[in-house]
Design a protein around this motif. Structure first.
Motif, PDB file in Angstrom:
ATOM      1  N   SER A 176      22.634  -6.667  -2.567  1.00 30.43           N
ATOM      2  CA  SER A 176      21.334  -6.102  -2.946  1.00 30.43           C
ATOM      3  C   SER A 176      21.100  -6.310  -4.435  1.00 30.43           C
ATOM      4  N   GLY A 177      19.814  -6.260  -4.815  1.00 31.82           N
ATOM      5  CA  GLY A 177      19.438  -6.391  -6.220  1.00 31.82           C
ATOM      6  C   GLY A 177      19.202  -7.827  -6.639  1.00 31.82           C
ATOM      7  N   GLY A 178      18.200  -8.038  -7.486  1.00 27.78           N
ATOM      8  CA  GLY A 178      17.930  -9.362  -8.028  1.00 27.78           C
ATOM      9  C   GLY A 178      17.615 -10.385  -6.957  1.00 27.78           C
ATOM     10  N   ILE A 179      18.258 -11.538  -7.041  1.00 26.98           N
ATOM     11  CA  ILE A 179      18.011 -12.629  -6.115  1.00 26.98           C
ATOM     12  C   ILE A 179      18.400 -12.248  -4.687  1.00 26.98           C
ATOM     13  N   PHE A 180      19.286 -11.259  -4.535  1.00 26.48           N
ATOM     14  CA  PHE A 180      19.722 -10.854  -3.208  1.00 26.48           C
ATOM     15  C   PHE A 180      18.653 -10.055  -2.450  1.00 26.48           C
ATOM     16  N   GLU A 181      17.532  -9.756  -3.120  1.00 27.57           N
ATOM     17  CA  GLU A 181      16.415  -9.145  -2.417  1.00 27.57           C
ATOM     18  C   GLU A 181      15.681 -10.158  -1.536  1.00 27.57           C
ATOM     19  N   LEU A 182      15.965 -11.436  -1.758  1.00 27.07           N
ATOM     20  CA  LEU A 182      15.391 -12.492  -0.923  1.00 27.07           C
ATOM     21  C   LEU A 182      15.954 -12.370   0.493  1.00 27.07           C
ATOM     22  N   TYR A 183      15.080 -12.432   1.493  1.00 25.20           N
ATOM     23  CA  TYR A 183      15.502 -12.315   2.885  1.00 25.20           C
ATOM     24  C   TYR A 183      16.588 -13.341   3.177  1.00 25.20           C
ATOM     25  N   GLY A 234       0.799  -1.222   0.000  1.00 27.61           N
ATOM     26  CA  GLY A 234       0.000   0.000   0.000  1.00 27.61           C
ATOM     27  C   GLY A 234       0.828   1.266   0.000  1.00 27.61           C
ATOM     28  N   ALA A 235       2.097   1.177   0.342  1.00 23.96           N
ATOM     29  CA  ALA A 235       2.958   2.370   0.355  1.00 23.96           C
ATOM     30  C   ALA A 235       3.345   2.781  -1.058  1.00 23.96           C
ATOM     31  N   THR A 236       3.581   1.793  -1.914  1.00 24.11           N
ATOM     32  CA  THR A 236       4.016   2.082  -3.297  1.00 24.11           C
ATOM     33  C   THR A 236       2.966   1.692  -4.325  1.00 24.11           C
ATOM     34  N   ASN A 237       1.904   0.991  -3.885  1.00 19.10           N
ATOM     35  CA  ASN A 237       0.838   0.494  -4.769  1.00 19.10           C
ATOM     36  C   ASN A 237       1.376  -0.426  -5.861  1.00 19.10           C
ATOM     37  N   THR A 238       2.384  -1.187  -5.501  1.00 19.64           N
ATOM     38  CA  THR A 238       2.945  -2.174  -6.430  1.00 19.64           C
ATOM     39  C   THR A 238       2.719  -3.577  -5.868  1.00 19.64           C
ATOM     40  N   PRO A 239       2.409  -4.545  -6.744  1.00 22.62           N
ATOM     41  CA  PRO A 239       2.190  -5.917  -6.269  1.00 22.62           C
ATOM     42  C   PRO A 239       3.469  -6.510  -5.681  1.00 22.62           C
ATOM     43  N   TYR A 240       3.293  -7.343  -4.681  1.00 28.19           N
ATOM     44  CA  TYR A 240       4.429  -8.064  -4.130  1.00 28.19           C
ATOM     45  C   TYR A 240       4.911  -9.104  -5.132  1.00 28.19           C
ATOM     46  N   THR A 241       6.201  -9.249  -5.235  1.00 28.61           N
ATOM     47  CA  THR A 241       6.775 -10.318  -6.044  1.00 28.61           C
ATOM     48  C   THR A 241       6.799 -11.596  -5.216  1.00 28.61           C
ATOM     49  N   ALA A 242       7.063 -12.708  -5.900  1.00 28.66           N
ATOM     50  CA  ALA A 242       7.175 -13.980  -5.180  1.00 28.66           C
ATOM     51  C   ALA A 242       8.305 -13.906  -4.157  1.00 28.66           C
ATOM     52  N   ILE A 243       9.409 -13.252  -4.546  1.00 25.59           N
ATOM     53  CA  ILE A 243      10.538 -13.109  -3.624  1.00 25.59           C
ATOM     54  C   ILE A 243      10.120 -12.311  -2.397  1.00 25.59           C
ATOM     55  N   GLY A 244       9.315 -11.265  -2.612  1.00 30.71           N
ATOM     56  CA  GLY A 244       8.866 -10.446  -1.500  1.00 30.71           C
ATOM     57  C   GLY A 244       8.019 -11.214  -0.518  1.00 30.71           C
ATOM     58  N   ILE A 245       7.060 -11.996  -1.023  1.00 29.78           N
ATOM     59  CA  ILE A 245       6.176 -12.767  -0.152  1.00 29.78           C
ATOM     60  C   ILE A 245       6.948 -13.871   0.571  1.00 29.78           C
TER      61      ILE A 245
END
Length: 498
Positions: A452-459, A234-245
């Protein structure tokens, strides 16, 4: 200081004195390090469950998570979902086996000591390595609690950040230093009750003042429909990616490696009491996490966008709502819930870190013949030193509570989580695999967190946990099988009942 601040300070003072009195009460009851660090394994169901959950949630329950929901809406709840699942599985899978095995494994009183005894590591290096990781990650975790405390006092009383930081640290150090495990668990019990009541009351009253649930959700939908969409930030109004979820749900993996939570399982009076504790803990965490998210969302409607002016200020949403909703003294009691959340975690972390340094390093490597009295005072000295270092880390006023917790949580989950599970459920695991699991899991987590960036966005807990688990399996299978003495003890621990 105006009259309102004085009244609020009185409410804080009553609460803080009560906590310190608990510490003083238990001070004379600790005659050995086993009692100081594990309470002689005498905790009941209610104290165990409430203490475990209160020490788990820390200041982020009333600051970090509501702040995230204030910014992003209910999509911040992905963390809550992961944590709820992790809490239940930890109680279901780990609690009873760990209680039984630590008793059988030469009555281990710390997690590193359990690893040493479980794998018959005569060198004791596995407990030293584990103690080092505990020290590193708990410094950041404890610092997060002190940051929460500093933000609380700064927001409520207008005190300078550093003064606020020192006040919170002194109180936590006082009762942890004095009372040890019993003091920590009993203070956590009362703090857990206070947190539970307050986290439910605040959003309930706020939603009621906005016209009730139907009007509230209509207002949120009118403000930003994505605030009610679990799959959109809701802060950016962008869908979560699979990596984000995946990254948010993966917080649940961390439970298997959190020493300050696992130590509660080790300290319960009987394995038979764990089922009741699991039910209490599960209900507590489900309701508390849901309410914390609602604090953030209702707070956005109740207070507007005013907290967005300064970065990180969204984490004061609970504080601002309480001071707006309640009379001054009652507000002081509700604000004490933040202190409860902070202290219930920071005290546990200080105690676990002190136990690791004292038992797994000092007693193990430096003074094997140290007396119980000497070890007790070394333990208390460690509490002081670790707290002071954590205070130094917390002096960075730009630190966010959630950011510090996120870093430390992943570190423990990666370094210890796979090994705890393999220690309890895999007969073939050996000490070489244990070494590899801690080192690989911990280092992968540390490396990943810097990228950071790409796959490194994964927790970082995901690659850290997976690599740590693979390291244990591969190295254990590539090296000699554990001795018959080790496997016999593994076979016997499951039948241990008290």
């Amino acid at each position: 200081m105006n009259i309102d601040s004085i009244i609020t300070l009185v409410a804080f003072g009553v609460y803080l004195i009560f906590m310190i009195c608990i510490g003083m009460y238990f001070m004379g009851k600790n005659r050995t390090t086993s009692e100081y660090f594990l309470g002689g394994r005498k905790l009941g169901s209610w104290v165990t469950s409430m203490s475990a959950q209160a020490s788990d949630m820390s200041g982020w329950l009333l600051m970090g998570l509501p702040g995230a929901a204030y910014l992003s809406g209910i999509s911040a709840g992905w963390i809550a979902i992961g944590l709820a699942i992790g809490t239940y599985l930890n109680w279901l899978l780990v609690a009873k086996p760990l209680r039984q095995y630590t008793k059988v494994a030469d009555d281990a009183i710390t997690l590193p000591q359990f690893f040493k005894n479980r794998f018959k590591d005569e060198s004791g290096m596995i407990s030293v390595i584990a103690a080092i990781f505990i020290l590193v990650f708990f410094l950041f975790y404890t610092a997060s609690g002190f940051v929460s405390c500093a933000k609380l006092f700064s927001s409520v009383f207008g005190m300078p950040y550093l003064v606020s930081l020192l006040i919170g640290a002194v109180v936590v150090i006082s009762y942890t230093f004095a009372g040890g495990f019993f003091a920590v668990c009993w203070t956590d019990f009362f703090q857990g009750l206070l947190m539970f009541f307050c986290v439910i009351a605040v959003p309930s009253i706020a939603i009621g003042s906005l016209g009730g649930p139907a009007d509230f959700f209509a207002q949120v939908d009118s403000f930003n429909p994505n605030f009610l969409n679990l799959f959109v930030d809701g802060a950016t109004n962008t869908p979560y990616t699979a990596i984000g979820i995946i990254s948010l749900i993966a917080w649940g993996l961390g439970y298997f490696g959190q020493p300050h939570i696992l130590i509660r399982f080790m300290g319960i009076e009987s394995p038979k009491a764990i089922k009741k504790s699991r039910r209490i803990a599960t209900v507590w965490v489900l309701i508390s996490l849901t309410a914390a998210v609602l604090i953030g969302v209702s707070g956005r409607m109740f207070l507007g966008d005013g907290l967005l002016v300064t970065a990180g200020n969204e984490e004061t949403i609970y504080i601002n709502m309480v001071t707006r909703i309640f009379p001054v003294f009652i507000a002081g009691i509700f604000l004490s819930a933040i202190l409860a959340a902070i202290m219930s975690t920071a005290d546990s972390q200080l105690l676990v870190t002190a136990s690791a340094i004292t038992e797994d390093f000092y007693h193990n490597k430096i003074r094997p013949n140290a007396s119980a009295k000497e070890l007790m005072w070394v333990s208390r000295g460690c509490v002081m030193v670790v707290a002071l270092i954590a205070v130094l880390i917390a002096t960075n006023q730009n630190s966010t509570v959630l950011g510090l917790v996120e870093y430390a949580w992943a570190g423990f989950g990666s370094a210890f989580g796979p090994l705890v599970l393999c220690s309890l459920f895999w007969r073939r695991a050996n000490k070489y695999g244990a070494y590899a699991g801690i080192i690989v899991g911990g280092l992968v987590d540390l490396f990943w967190a810097q990228m950071s960036g790409g796959i490194f966005e994964l927790y970082e807990i995901v690659p850290g946990f997976v690599c740590g688990l693979l390291a244990i399996i591969i190295v254990s299978l590539a090296t000699p099988a554990p001795s018959k003495e080790i496997t016999d003890k593994f076979d016997s621990y499951r039948t241990c009942e008290e």
